[in-house]
Scaffold this motif. Sequence first.
Motif, PDB file in Angstrom:
ATOM      1  N   VAL A  29      18.834  21.274  12.107  1.00 24.69           N
ATOM      2  CA  VAL A  29      18.827  19.821  12.330  1.00 24.69           C
ATOM      3  C   VAL A  29      17.543  19.213  11.777  1.00 24.69           C
ATOM      4  O   VAL A  29      17.579  18.190  11.081  1.00 24.69           O
ATOM      5  N   ILE A  30      16.409  19.838  12.061  1.00 23.80           N
ATOM      6  CA  ILE A  30      15.130  19.337  11.545  1.00 23.80           C
ATOM      7  C   ILE A  30      15.122  19.370  10.021  1.00 23.80           C
ATOM      8  O   ILE A  30      14.671  18.422   9.368  1.00 23.80           O
ATOM      9  N   GLU A  31      15.649  20.437   9.453  1.00 20.82           N
ATOM     10  CA  GLU A  31      15.707  20.548   7.993  1.00 20.82           C
ATOM     11  C   GLU A  31      16.599  19.457   7.390  1.00 20.82           C
ATOM     12  O   GLU A  31      16.266  18.856   6.360  1.00 20.82           O
ATOM     13  N   SER A  32      17.708  19.163   8.032  1.00 19.06           N
ATOM     14  CA  SER A  32      18.595  18.098   7.553  1.00 19.06           C
ATOM     15  C   SER A  32      17.903  16.739   7.615  1.00 19.06           C
ATOM     16  O   SER A  32      18.001  15.939   6.683  1.00 19.06           O
ATOM     17  N   VAL A  33      17.208  16.479   8.713  1.00 19.19           N
ATOM     18  CA  VAL A  33      16.448  15.234   8.844  1.00 19.19           C
ATOM     19  C   VAL A  33      15.382  15.163   7.749  1.00 19.19           C
ATOM     20  O   VAL A  33      15.170  14.112   7.131  1.00 19.19           O
ATOM     21  N   HIS A  34      14.732  16.292   7.485  1.00 18.39           N
ATOM     22  CA  HIS A  34      13.700  16.355   6.449  1.00 18.39           C
ATOM     23  C   HIS A  34      14.289  16.011   5.079  1.00 18.39           C
ATOM     24  O   HIS A  34      13.720  15.206   4.331  1.00 18.39           O
ATOM     25  N   VAL A  35      15.422  16.589   4.755  1.00 14.55           N
ATOM     26  CA  VAL A  35      16.067  16.323   3.462  1.00 14.55           C
ATOM     27  C   VAL A  35      16.459  14.854   3.350  1.00 14.55           C
ATOM     28  O   VAL A  35      16.257  14.220   2.304  1.00 14.55           O
ATOM     29  N   LEU A  36      16.998  14.281   4.405  1.00 10.89           N
ATOM     30  CA  LEU A  36      17.372  12.862   4.380  1.00 10.89           C
ATOM     31  C   LEU A  36      16.143  11.967   4.230  1.00 10.89           C
ATOM     32  O   LEU A  36      16.173  10.969   3.496  1.00 10.89           O
ATOM     33  N   ALA A  37      15.052  12.325   4.895  1.00  9.24           N
ATOM     34  CA  ALA A  37      13.820  11.543   4.780  1.00  9.24           C
ATOM     35  C   ALA A  37      13.235  11.645   3.372  1.00  9.24           C
ATOM     36  O   ALA A  37      12.758  10.643   2.825  1.00  9.24           O
ATOM     37  N   VAL A  69      11.205  -2.396  -1.022  1.00  8.40           N
ATOM     38  CA  VAL A  69      11.393  -0.965  -0.747  1.00  8.40           C
ATOM     39  C   VAL A  69      10.269  -0.323   0.059  1.00  8.40           C
ATOM     40  O   VAL A  69      10.497   0.713   0.689  1.00  8.40           O
ATOM     41  N   PHE A  70       9.073  -0.908   0.084  1.00  9.73           N
ATOM     42  CA  PHE A  70       7.958  -0.245   0.766  1.00  9.73           C
ATOM     43  C   PHE A  70       8.199   0.047   2.246  1.00  9.73           C
ATOM     44  O   PHE A  70       7.813   1.113   2.722  1.00  9.73           O
ATOM     45  N   PRO A  71       8.830  -0.845   3.023  1.00 16.32           N
ATOM     46  CA  PRO A  71       9.094  -0.475   4.420  1.00 16.32           C
ATOM     47  C   PRO A  71       9.979   0.777   4.526  1.00 16.32           C
ATOM     48  O   PRO A  71       9.733   1.642   5.382  1.00 16.32           O
ATOM     49  N   LEU A  72      10.961   0.882   3.663  1.00 11.45           N
ATOM     50  CA  LEU A  72      11.809   2.080   3.660  1.00 11.45           C
ATOM     51  C   LEU A  72      11.033   3.299   3.173  1.00 11.45           C
ATOM     52  O   LEU A  72      11.206   4.408   3.697  1.00 11.45           O
ATOM     53  N   THR A  73      10.190   3.089   2.181  1.00 13.31           N
ATOM     54  CA  THR A  73       9.368   4.188   1.653  1.00 13.31           C
ATOM     55  C   THR A  73       8.483   4.758   2.751  1.00 13.31           C
ATOM     56  O   THR A  73       8.427   5.974   2.947  1.00 13.31           O
ATOM     57  N   TRP A  74       7.800   3.885   3.481  1.00 10.63           N
ATOM     58  CA  TRP A  74       6.909   4.345   4.545  1.00 10.63           C
ATOM     59  C   TRP A  74       7.679   4.988   5.693  1.00 10.63           C
ATOM     60  O   TRP A  74       7.221   5.975   6.280  1.00 10.63           O
ATOM     61  N   SER A  75       8.853   4.446   5.999  1.00 10.95           N
ATOM     62  CA  SER A  75       9.679   5.067   7.048  1.00 10.95           C
ATOM     63  C   SER A  75      10.084   6.477   6.631  1.00 10.95           C
ATOM     64  O   SER A  75       9.992   7.419   7.431  1.00 10.95           O
ATOM     65  N   GLY A  76      10.524   6.622   5.396  1.00 12.53           N
ATOM     66  CA  GLY A  76      10.874   7.943   4.876  1.00 12.53           C
ATOM     67  C   GLY A  76       9.689   8.887   4.909  1.00 12.53           C
ATOM     68  O   GLY A  76       9.825  10.064   5.259  1.00 12.53           O
ATOM     69  N   PHE A  77       8.504   8.370   4.552  1.00 12.71           N
ATOM     70  CA  PHE A  77       7.302   9.209   4.552  1.00 12.71           C
ATOM     71  C   PHE A  77       6.985   9.735   5.947  1.00 12.71           C
ATOM     72  O   PHE A  77       6.715  10.928   6.121  1.00 12.71           O
ATOM     73  N   VAL A  78       7.008   8.855   6.933  1.00 11.51           N
ATOM     74  CA  VAL A  78       6.668   9.267   8.307  1.00 11.51           C
ATOM     75  C   VAL A  78       7.635  10.338   8.809  1.00 11.51           C
ATOM     76  O   VAL A  78       7.214  11.374   9.343  1.00 11.51           O
ATOM     77  N   VAL A  79       8.929  10.099   8.630  1.00 13.12           N
ATOM     78  CA  VAL A  79       9.926  11.065   9.105  1.00 13.12           C
ATOM     79  C   VAL A  79       9.825  12.362   8.307  1.00 13.12           C
ATOM     80  O   VAL A  79       9.913  13.460   8.876  1.00 13.12           O
ATOM     81  N   MET A  80       9.605  12.253   6.985  1.00 14.74           N
ATOM     82  CA  MET A  80       9.454  13.452   6.155  1.00 14.74           C
ATOM     83  C   MET A  80       8.242  14.276   6.607  1.00 14.74           C
ATOM     84  O   MET A  80       8.326  15.497   6.738  1.00 14.74           O
ATOM     85  N   PHE A  81       7.127  13.601   6.851  1.00 15.83           N
ATOM     86  CA  PHE A  81       5.913  14.298   7.263  1.00 15.83           C
ATOM     87  C   PHE A  81       6.106  15.003   8.602  1.00 15.83           C
ATOM     88  O   PHE A  81       5.779  16.192   8.742  1.00 15.83           O
ATOM     89  N   LEU A  82       6.646  14.290   9.579  1.00 18.06           N
ATOM     90  CA  LEU A  82       6.827  14.879  10.913  1.00 18.06           C
ATOM     91  C   LEU A  82       7.829  16.037  10.896  1.00 18.06           C
ATOM     92  O   LEU A  82       7.567  17.099  11.480  1.00 18.06           O
ATOM     93  N   SER A  83       8.956  15.838  10.235  1.00 19.24           N
ATOM     94  CA  SER A  83       9.946  16.916  10.176  1.00 19.24           C
ATOM     95  C   SER A  83       9.429  18.092   9.347  1.00 19.24           C
ATOM     96  O   SER A  83       9.660  19.252   9.698  1.00 19.24           O
ATOM     97  N   GLY A  84       8.697  17.803   8.283  1.00 19.32           N
ATOM     98  CA  GLY A  84       8.111  18.875   7.472  1.00 19.32           C
ATOM     99  C   GLY A  84       7.093  19.677   8.257  1.00 19.32           C
ATOM    100  O   GLY A  84       7.034  20.904   8.145  1.00 19.32           O
ATOM    101  N   PHE A  85       6.306  18.987   9.085  1.00 17.12           N
ATOM    102  CA  PHE A  85       5.337  19.704   9.910  1.00 17.12           C
ATOM    103  C   PHE A  85       6.036  20.614  10.916  1.00 17.12           C
ATOM    104  O   PHE A  85       5.608  21.749  11.140  1.00 17.12           O
TER     105      PHE A  85
END
Length: 163
Positions: A29-37, A69-85
């Motif tokens: 699940v975390i990996e899927s969230v990471h890929v989507l982010a 696009v920047f609000p979406l970019t930053w949202s993707g970054f935060v979720v990507m960073f947290l799920s990646g960690f």
Amino acid sequence: MPLLQHLCQLLYDSHIGTMIRESDYAFSVIESVHVLAVTLLVGTIAILDLRMLGLVLRSISITRIARSVFPLTWSGFVVMFLSGFLLFWAEAAKNYTNPAFRIKLILLALVGLNPLIFHTTVYRRVHEWEVLAISPWRARIAAIASLTLWSGVIIAGRAIAYF
């Protein structure tokens, strides 16, 4: 044992690392969230990069696209960073020696430097070129570097499972 390797082993052996790794669903699940982010982050960055290359949305100004696009970019970054960690936490000891993971970290550092350099140099004068169909050569170089580095990050990230 080197300090960084010791810290990776502590993360790996921790309750949270073990729980994520041994759960029937948590890691996937975390990996899927990471890929989507990553998809959200890189997709929004690619829109801006492709616009600077003059390949899409030529009639829309760079700053208008960026503001959209920047609000979406930053949202993707935060979720990507947290799920990646969290993914790293679950496999920290294995990732410490994984060459694909090390390459991914290097590429992530470079992909982070690219917009830093771009926004402190070329983008400062965006008002002079934002409505041009094709951006100045330095902006196009930054766009090509961004697309190339993000592609490398994705490829290296995918390769982690095979090393």
